[in-house]
Design a protein around this motif. Structure first.
Motif, mmCIF file in Angstrom:
data_model
loop_
_atom_site.group_PDB
_atom_site.id
_atom_site.type_symbol
_atom_site.label_atom_id
_atom_site.label_comp_id
_atom_site.label_asym_id
_atom_site.label_seq_id
_atom_site.Cartn_x
_atom_site.Cartn_y
_atom_site.Cartn_z
ATOM 1 N N TRP A 193 36.503 41.774 27.802
ATOM 2 C CA TRP A 193 36.239 42.654 28.938
ATOM 3 C C TRP A 193 37.191 42.438 30.112
ATOM 4 N N ALA A 194 37.898 41.310 30.160
ATOM 5 C CA ALA A 194 38.673 40.992 31.363
ATOM 6 C C ALA A 194 39.743 42.046 31.649
ATOM 7 N N LEU A 195 40.504 42.429 30.631
ATOM 8 C CA LEU A 195 41.578 43.392 30.867
ATOM 9 C C LEU A 195 41.046 44.791 31.157
ATOM 10 N N LEU A 196 39.857 45.121 30.658
ATOM 11 C CA LEU A 196 39.271 46.412 30.998
ATOM 12 C C LEU A 196 38.835 46.444 32.463
ATOM 13 N N ILE A 197 38.396 45.317 32.979
ATOM 14 C CA ILE A 197 38.090 45.232 34.408
ATOM 15 C C ILE A 197 39.369 45.413 35.217
ATOM 16 N N VAL A 198 40.440 44.748 34.796
ATOM 17 C CA VAL A 198 41.736 44.915 35.471
ATOM 18 C C VAL A 198 42.176 46.373 35.398
ATOM 19 N N ARG A 199 42.025 46.994 34.224
ATOM 20 C CA ARG A 199 42.396 48.408 34.064
ATOM 21 C C ARG A 199 41.698 49.281 35.090
ATOM 22 N N ASP A 200 40.383 49.081 35.249
ATOM 23 C CA ASP A 200 39.633 49.928 36.162
ATOM 24 C C ASP A 200 40.001 49.657 37.619
ATOM 25 N N LEU A 201 40.386 48.432 37.934
ATOM 26 C CA LEU A 201 40.771 48.105 39.305
ATOM 27 C C LEU A 201 42.176 48.597 39.644
ATOM 28 N N LEU A 202 42.939 49.032 38.659
ATOM 29 C CA LEU A 202 44.241 49.620 38.956
ATOM 30 C C LEU A 202 44.080 50.897 39.781
ATOM 31 N N GLY A 203 42.914 51.550 39.689
ATOM 32 C CA GLY A 203 42.665 52.761 40.453
ATOM 33 C C GLY A 203 42.278 52.503 41.897
ATOM 34 N N TYR A 229 48.029 68.776 37.414
ATOM 35 C CA TYR A 229 47.305 68.942 36.161
ATOM 36 C C TYR A 229 45.893 68.398 36.365
ATOM 37 N N VAL A 230 44.909 69.257 36.210
ATOM 38 C CA VAL A 230 43.508 68.842 36.309
ATOM 39 C C VAL A 230 42.964 68.791 34.890
ATOM 40 N N VAL A 231 42.631 67.590 34.450
ATOM 41 C CA VAL A 231 42.259 67.361 33.057
ATOM 42 C C VAL A 231 40.789 66.954 32.981
ATOM 43 N N HIS A 232 40.035 67.662 32.160
ATOM 44 C CA HIS A 232 38.644 67.315 31.878
ATOM 45 C C HIS A 232 38.580 66.874 30.416
ATOM 46 N N ALA A 233 38.237 65.631 30.181
ATOM 47 C CA ALA A 233 38.134 65.100 28.822
ATOM 48 C C ALA A 233 36.805 64.373 28.699
ATOM 49 N N GLY A 234 35.919 64.904 27.867
ATOM 50 C CA GLY A 234 34.585 64.330 27.811
ATOM 51 C C GLY A 234 33.906 64.490 29.158
ATOM 52 N N GLU A 235 33.391 63.389 29.700
ATOM 53 C CA GLU A 235 32.741 63.416 31.014
ATOM 54 C C GLU A 235 33.701 63.060 32.136
ATOM 55 N N ALA A 236 34.956 62.768 31.814
ATOM 56 C CA ALA A 236 35.935 62.337 32.816
ATOM 57 C C ALA A 236 36.763 63.520 33.301
ATOM 58 N N SER A 237 37.048 63.536 34.606
ATOM 59 C CA SER A 237 37.885 64.565 35.203
ATOM 60 C C SER A 237 38.848 63.910 36.177
ATOM 61 N N VAL A 238 40.144 64.172 36.009
ATOM 62 C CA VAL A 238 41.145 63.604 36.903
ATOM 63 C C VAL A 238 42.154 64.672 37.286
ATOM 64 N N SER A 239 42.814 64.436 38.401
ATOM 65 C CA SER A 239 43.919 65.274 38.859
ATOM 66 C C SER A 239 45.178 64.431 38.840
ATOM 67 N N ALA A 240 46.206 64.936 38.161
ATOM 68 C CA ALA A 240 47.500 64.251 38.104
ATOM 69 C C ALA A 240 48.540 65.143 38.778
ATOM 70 N N VAL A 268 47.589 59.862 39.979
ATOM 71 C CA VAL A 268 46.385 60.303 39.280
ATOM 72 C C VAL A 268 45.158 59.855 40.060
ATOM 73 N N MET A 269 44.216 60.789 40.249
ATOM 74 C CA MET A 269 42.977 60.487 40.966
ATOM 75 C C MET A 269 41.792 61.090 40.240
ATOM 76 N N VAL A 292 38.589 63.220 40.069
ATOM 77 C CA VAL A 292 38.103 64.374 40.831
ATOM 78 C C VAL A 292 36.769 64.881 40.278
ATOM 79 N N GLY A 293 36.110 64.081 39.465
ATOM 80 C CA GLY A 293 34.849 64.507 38.890
ATOM 81 C C GLY A 293 33.737 64.577 39.917
ATOM 82 N N PRO A 294 32.573 65.101 39.533
ATOM 83 C CA PRO A 294 31.450 65.222 40.464
ATOM 84 C C PRO A 294 30.972 63.881 41.001
ATOM 85 N N ALA A 295 31.185 62.815 40.254
ATOM 86 C CA ALA A 295 30.801 61.477 40.715
ATOM 87 C C ALA A 295 32.041 60.642 41.004
ATOM 88 N N ALA A 296 33.085 61.289 41.547
ATOM 89 C CA ALA A 296 34.359 60.612 41.790
ATOM 90 C C ALA A 296 34.171 59.413 42.710
#
Length: 236
Positions: A26-36, A138-149, A158-159, A161-165
């Motif tokens: 899980w450590a690198l996935l935590i790092v991945r999410d903190l890149l945002g 580019y506004v991409v909706h994939a599954g439950e995820a939505s981002v703007s690039a 990349v940010m 932009v979903g309803p629970a952004a």
């Protein structure tokens, strides 16, 4: 209670030291999410729904002790990467590219978070291809995820932009909204083909076919010889 000390490998070298710091599950996935940007404990838990709460707490303590993350005084319960942790960005993006070398269908219960989708697009970004193209969002909706690039020349931002952004750092691109915008929805099963050499069906919500072609030039993963056979063997 303090987190346990990392288990040493008895090896003197950079790879061994790095894995001792960030190689636990899980450590690198935590790092991945903190890149945002800064994330609260609850944000990290929501993005990693299968991680037990005690393991998340342990990993956060271990990463703090390793100097990879730190608490954010201005965000209650928040964490962010340190400068040392930020140095892992190219490593995470490289692993993301390696992981998409042989895309497979999502398994039952697997999710794609907005932070995960952001890293996927950043890893797939082809700056050389984008350099000569017009600024585009580019506004991409994939599954439950939505981002703007937003892509301007050789830079992508990349940010979520979903309803629970989640709260994000300010955009680094001070250009306003690009005139050309492509917005589309793609299924998780088709995402790998879209970013590779396949021709999946996507639901275009705004923009034209020329922007779909531009997206595929701008975001693309190269196939790796033998990766498909390896993935098929692992799935068998």
């Amino acid at each position: 209670m303090a987190a346990r000390a990392p288990r040493g490998f008895g090896q003197f070298g950079g790879v061994a030291r790095a894995v001792e710091r960030v190689g636990e599950r899980w450590a690198l996935l935590i790092v991945r999410d903190l890149l945002g940007g800064a994330r609260r404990y609850s944000d990290l838990k929501a993005g990693l729904p299968r991680i037990p709460t005690n393991i998340l707490s342990d990993r956060l303590k271990e990463l703090q002790q390793a100097g990879v993350i730190r608490r954010v005084p201005t965000v209650r319960g928040g964490y962010e990467l340190t400068p040392l942790g930020r140095e892992l960005e190219p490593v995470v993006l490289g692993l993301e590219r390696w992981g998409w070398a042989a895309p497979v269908d999502p398994a039952d219960g697997e999710v794609l978070s907005a932070d995960g989708l952001s890293v996927t697009l950043r890893a797939a970004f082809r700056r050389e291809e984008a350099a000569g193209l017009p600024a585009t969002e580019y506004v991409v909706h994939a599954g439950e995820a939505s981002v703007s690039a937003i892509v301007v020349g050789e830079v992508v931002d990349v940010m979520d932009v979903g309803p629970a952004a989640l709260p994000q750092p300010q955009r680094r691109l001070d250009i306003g909204a690009p005139e050309e915008v492509l917005e589309f929805r793609v299924g998780l099963s088709e995402l790998g083909a879209l970013l590779g050499d396949g021709m999946p069906a996507i639901d275009v919500l705004a923009g034209g076919d020329h922007l779909v072609l531009r997206f595929r030039r701008t975001f693309h993963f190269d196939a790796v010889s033998g990766a498909g056979e390896a993935a098929a063997g692992a799935a068998a």
